[in-house]
Design a protein around this motif. Sequence first.
Motif, PDB file in Angstrom:
ATOM      1  N   ALA A   1     -14.534 -15.280   2.960  1.00  0.00           N
ATOM      2  CA  ALA A   1     -14.937 -13.782   3.616  1.00  0.00           C
ATOM      3  C   ALA A   1     -13.599 -13.260   4.166  1.00  0.00           C
ATOM      4  CB  ALA A   1     -15.904 -14.220   4.619  1.00  0.00           C
ATOM      5  N   VAL A   2     -12.749 -14.126   4.686  1.00  0.00           N
ATOM      6  CA  VAL A   2     -11.239 -13.489   5.040  1.00  0.00           C
ATOM      7  C   VAL A   2     -10.528 -12.816   4.245  1.00  0.00           C
ATOM      8  CG1 VAL A   2      -9.164 -14.158   6.332  1.00  0.00           C
ATOM      9  CG2 VAL A   2     -11.004 -15.301   7.075  1.00  0.00           C
ATOM     10  N   ILE A   3     -10.430 -13.683   2.981  1.00  0.00           N
ATOM     11  CA  ILE A   3      -9.620 -12.801   1.956  1.00  0.00           C
ATOM     12  C   ILE A   3     -10.444 -11.707   1.491  1.00  0.00           C
ATOM     13  CG2 ILE A   3      -8.938 -13.234  -0.442  1.00  0.00           C
ATOM     14  CD1 ILE A   3      -7.940 -15.895   0.298  1.00  0.00           C
ATOM     15  N   ASP A   4     -11.671 -11.737   1.347  1.00  0.00           N
ATOM     16  CA  ASP A   4     -12.750 -10.531   0.771  1.00  0.00           C
ATOM     17  C   ASP A   4     -12.352  -9.442   1.659  1.00  0.00           C
ATOM     18  OD1 ASP A   4     -13.808 -11.996  -1.366  1.00  0.00           O
ATOM     19  OD2 ASP A   4     -15.317 -12.592  -0.442  1.00  0.00           O
ATOM     20  N   GLY A   5     -12.623  -9.692   2.953  1.00  0.00           N
ATOM     21  CA  GLY A   5     -12.326  -8.781   4.115  1.00  0.00           C
ATOM     22  C   GLY A   5     -11.083  -7.937   3.996  1.00  0.00           C
ATOM     23  N   LEU A   6     -10.074  -8.852   3.896  1.00  0.00           N
ATOM     24  CA  LEU A   6      -8.480  -8.519   3.735  1.00  0.00           C
ATOM     25  C   LEU A   6      -8.146  -7.572   2.590  1.00  0.00           C
ATOM     26  CD1 LEU A   6      -5.556  -8.575   4.708  1.00  0.00           C
ATOM     27  CD2 LEU A   6      -5.331 -10.631   3.266  1.00  0.00           C
ATOM     28  N   VAL A   7      -8.777  -7.912   1.436  1.00  0.00           N
ATOM     29  CA  VAL A   7      -8.426  -6.941   0.298  1.00  0.00           C
ATOM     30  C   VAL A   7      -9.197  -5.889   0.512  1.00  0.00           C
ATOM     31  CG1 VAL A   7      -8.632  -7.038  -2.066  1.00  0.00           C
ATOM     32  CG2 VAL A   7      -7.966  -8.963  -1.213  1.00  0.00           C
ATOM     33  N   ASP A   8     -10.346  -5.679   0.957  1.00  0.00           N
ATOM     34  CA  ASP A   8     -11.270  -4.295   1.260  1.00  0.00           C
ATOM     35  C   ASP A   8     -10.230  -3.450   2.333  1.00  0.00           C
ATOM     36  OD1 ASP A   8     -13.312  -5.144  -0.587  1.00  0.00           O
ATOM     37  OD2 ASP A   8     -14.702  -5.371   1.165  1.00  0.00           O
ATOM     38  N   TYR A   9      -9.825  -3.997   3.407  1.00  0.00           N
ATOM     39  CA  TYR A   9      -9.056  -3.468   4.460  1.00  0.00           C
ATOM     40  C   TYR A   9      -7.782  -3.118   3.827  1.00  0.00           C
ATOM     41  CZ  TYR A   9      -6.963  -2.265   8.780  1.00  0.00           C
ATOM     42  OH  TYR A   9      -6.239  -1.566   9.895  1.00  0.00           O
ATOM     43  N   LEU A  10      -6.985  -4.055   3.240  1.00  0.00           N
ATOM     44  CA  LEU A  10      -5.944  -3.696   2.846  1.00  0.00           C
ATOM     45  C   LEU A  10      -5.893  -2.438   1.727  1.00  0.00           C
ATOM     46  CD1 LEU A  10      -2.713  -4.578   2.427  1.00  0.00           C
ATOM     47  CD2 LEU A  10      -3.578  -5.909   0.676  1.00  0.00           C
ATOM     48  N   GLN A  11      -6.959  -2.167   1.234  1.00  0.00           N
ATOM     49  CA  GLN A  11      -6.776  -0.901   0.271  1.00  0.00           C
ATOM     50  C   GLN A  11      -6.657   0.455   1.083  1.00  0.00           C
ATOM     51  OE1 GLN A  11      -7.212  -0.413  -3.520  1.00  0.00           O
ATOM     52  NE2 GLN A  11      -6.626   1.754  -2.714  1.00  0.00           N
ATOM     53  N   GLU A  12      -7.490   0.463   2.252  1.00  0.00           N
ATOM     54  CA  GLU A  12      -7.476   1.313   3.348  1.00  0.00           C
ATOM     55  C   GLU A  12      -6.103   1.290   4.027  1.00  0.00           C
ATOM     56  OE1 GLU A  12     -10.594   0.947   6.323  1.00  0.00           O
ATOM     57  OE2 GLU A  12     -11.847   0.155   4.998  1.00  0.00           O
ATOM     58  N   VAL A  13      -5.577   0.385   4.281  1.00  0.00           N
ATOM     59  CA  VAL A  13      -4.269   0.379   5.002  1.00  0.00           C
ATOM     60  C   VAL A  13      -3.190   1.151   3.876  1.00  0.00           C
ATOM     61  CG1 VAL A  13      -2.326  -0.995   5.735  1.00  0.00           C
ATOM     62  CG2 VAL A  13      -4.681  -1.625   6.373  1.00  0.00           C
ATOM     63  N   LEU A  14      -3.280   0.666   2.651  1.00  0.00           N
ATOM     64  CA  LEU A  14      -2.355   0.954   1.472  1.00  0.00           C
ATOM     65  C   LEU A  14      -2.717   2.577   1.382  1.00  0.00           C
ATOM     66  CD1 LEU A  14      -2.262  -2.048  -0.771  1.00  0.00           C
ATOM     67  CD2 LEU A  14      -0.203  -1.016   1.135  1.00  0.00           C
ATOM     68  N   ASP A  15      -3.987   3.002   1.257  1.00  0.00           N
ATOM     69  CA  ASP A  15      -4.268   4.512   1.121  1.00  0.00           C
ATOM     70  C   ASP A  15      -3.482   5.111   2.201  1.00  0.00           C
ATOM     71  OD1 ASP A  15      -5.378   4.038  -1.477  1.00  0.00           O
ATOM     72  OD2 ASP A  15      -7.577   4.043  -0.556  1.00  0.00           O
ATOM     73  N   GLN A  16      -3.767   4.897   3.276  1.00  0.00           N
ATOM     74  CA  GLN A  16      -3.268   5.582   4.658  1.00  0.00           C
ATOM     75  C   GLN A  16      -1.746   5.457   4.672  1.00  0.00           C
ATOM     76  OE1 GLN A  16      -4.986   7.479   6.997  1.00  0.00           O
ATOM     77  NE2 GLN A  16      -3.064   8.249   7.235  1.00  0.00           N
ATOM     78  N   GLY A  17      -1.083   4.416   4.378  1.00  0.00           N
ATOM     79  CA  GLY A  17       0.249   4.139   4.181  1.00  0.00           C
ATOM     80  C   GLY A  17       1.048   5.054   3.273  1.00  0.00           C
ATOM     81  N   GLN A  18       0.336   5.012   2.097  1.00  0.00           N
ATOM     82  CA  GLN A  18       0.881   6.091   1.135  1.00  0.00           C
ATOM     83  C   GLN A  18       0.917   7.437   1.444  1.00  0.00           C
ATOM     84  OE1 GLN A  18       2.052   4.973  -1.954  1.00  0.00           O
ATOM     85  NE2 GLN A  18       3.087   6.812  -1.926  1.00  0.00           N
ATOM     86  N   SER A  19      -0.006   8.010   2.091  1.00  0.00           N
ATOM     87  CA  SER A  19      -0.357   9.215   2.528  1.00  0.00           C
ATOM     88  C   SER A  19       0.943   9.448   3.762  1.00  0.00           C
ATOM     89  CB  SER A  19      -1.627   9.579   3.197  1.00  0.00           C
ATOM     90  OG  SER A  19      -1.695  10.794   3.678  1.00  0.00           O
ATOM     91  N   ASP A  20       1.127   8.421   4.646  1.00  0.00           N
ATOM     92  CA  ASP A  20       1.884   8.645   5.785  1.00  0.00           C
ATOM     93  C   ASP A  20       3.303   8.597   5.377  1.00  0.00           C
ATOM     94  OD1 ASP A  20      -0.448   8.578   7.429  1.00  0.00           O
ATOM     95  OD2 ASP A  20       0.025   6.486   8.363  1.00  0.00           O
ATOM     96  N   LEU A  21       3.648   7.822   4.247  1.00  0.00           N
ATOM     97  CA  LEU A  21       4.960   7.833   3.637  1.00  0.00           C
ATOM     98  C   LEU A  21       5.410   9.052   3.179  1.00  0.00           C
ATOM     99  CD1 LEU A  21       7.490   6.093   3.029  1.00  0.00           C
ATOM    100  CD2 LEU A  21       6.535   5.347   1.052  1.00  0.00           C
ATOM    101  N   LEU A  22       4.393   9.480   2.343  1.00  0.00           N
ATOM    102  CA  LEU A  22       4.806  11.117   2.000  1.00  0.00           C
ATOM    103  C   LEU A  22       4.889  11.972   2.989  1.00  0.00           C
ATOM    104  CD1 LEU A  22       2.264  10.986  -1.082  1.00  0.00           C
ATOM    105  CD2 LEU A  22       4.752  10.767  -1.168  1.00  0.00           C
ATOM    106  N   ASP A  23       4.006  12.148   4.110  1.00  0.00           N
ATOM    107  CA  ASP A  23       4.386  12.864   5.260  1.00  0.00           C
ATOM    108  C   ASP A  23       5.867  12.437   5.631  1.00  0.00           C
ATOM    109  OD1 ASP A  23       2.013  13.817   4.830  1.00  0.00           O
ATOM    110  OD2 ASP A  23       1.060  12.580   6.560  1.00  0.00           O
ATOM    111  N   PHE A  24       5.997  11.121   5.915  1.00  0.00           N
ATOM    112  CA  PHE A  24       7.395  10.782   6.555  1.00  0.00           C
ATOM    113  C   PHE A  24       8.460  11.380   5.987  1.00  0.00           C
ATOM    114  CE2 PHE A  24      10.772   7.680   6.704  1.00  0.00           C
ATOM    115  CZ  PHE A  24      11.142   7.928   8.193  1.00  0.00           C
ATOM    116  N   LEU A  25       8.601  11.682   4.558  1.00  0.00           N
ATOM    117  CA  LEU A  25       9.319  12.230   3.767  1.00  0.00           C
ATOM    118  C   LEU A  25       9.419  13.570   3.468  1.00  0.00           C
ATOM    119  CD1 LEU A  25       9.257   9.520   0.735  1.00  0.00           C
ATOM    120  CD2 LEU A  25      11.021   9.640   2.541  1.00  0.00           C
ATOM    121  N   SER A  26       8.584  14.279   4.178  1.00  0.00           N
ATOM    122  CA  SER A  26       8.537  15.592   3.898  1.00  0.00           C
ATOM    123  C   SER A  26       9.475  16.456   4.951  1.00  0.00           C
ATOM    124  CB  SER A  26       6.945  16.141   4.300  1.00  0.00           C
ATOM    125  OG  SER A  26       6.661  16.048   5.738  1.00  0.00           O
ATOM    126  N   GLU A  27       9.717  17.597   4.827  1.00  0.00           N
ATOM    127  CA  GLU A  27      10.832  18.411   5.461  1.00  0.00           C
ATOM    128  C   GLU A  27      10.449  18.523   7.006  1.00  0.00           C
ATOM    129  OE1 GLU A  27      12.156  21.775   3.752  1.00  0.00           O
ATOM    130  OE2 GLU A  27      12.879  20.625   1.723  1.00  0.00           O
TER     131      GLU A  27
END
Length: 159
Positions: A99-125
């Motif tokens: 369950a720890v790995i299952d929960g991690l993989v599910d949550y990691l998708q959210e972390v990465l989706d938000q992180g990708q958006s935040d990284l693009l924002d970080f690089l914006s003017e």
Amino acid sequence: MAKETMITYLDKQLTKKITEYDTAIDWDAKNHTIELVIRLFAENTTGSVIDDAEGVASEEEVIEFEDGILFYHPEKSRFEEEDYLAVIPYEGKKGIEQAVIDGLVDYLQEVLDQGQSDLLDFLSEENDDEFFELDFSDETFEQAIAKYGQKGYLPYPSY
């Protein structure tokens, strides 16, 4: 067929569920750790000069951001906790609850989706932030684990 281990199960779940991001698994048998390496990439359209964690400046067209989640043996592993996005203990040869790995993989998708958006924002003017990092909430992670209940343990891999 070989018995499924923490590594084989984690790899299978990442392959199945985390398809849009670059991940890798590094097993350090001597230190009794398994690191899940995650990478985000973003185009540096503004040509911003970015300093990495070591202070090395880069104006690359594509910025690569790397972080890691560490599975560790509480009595045998040595590491600096602040070097990782998250650290997760396992129980020696017994391994870790599925369950720890299952929960991690599910949550990691959210972390990465938000992180990708935040990284693009970080690089914006328009962005004035000094640094970029991923956000990992232990509370949200625990909630993701709880959704799976008890499924048994995945053993630590044999040498």
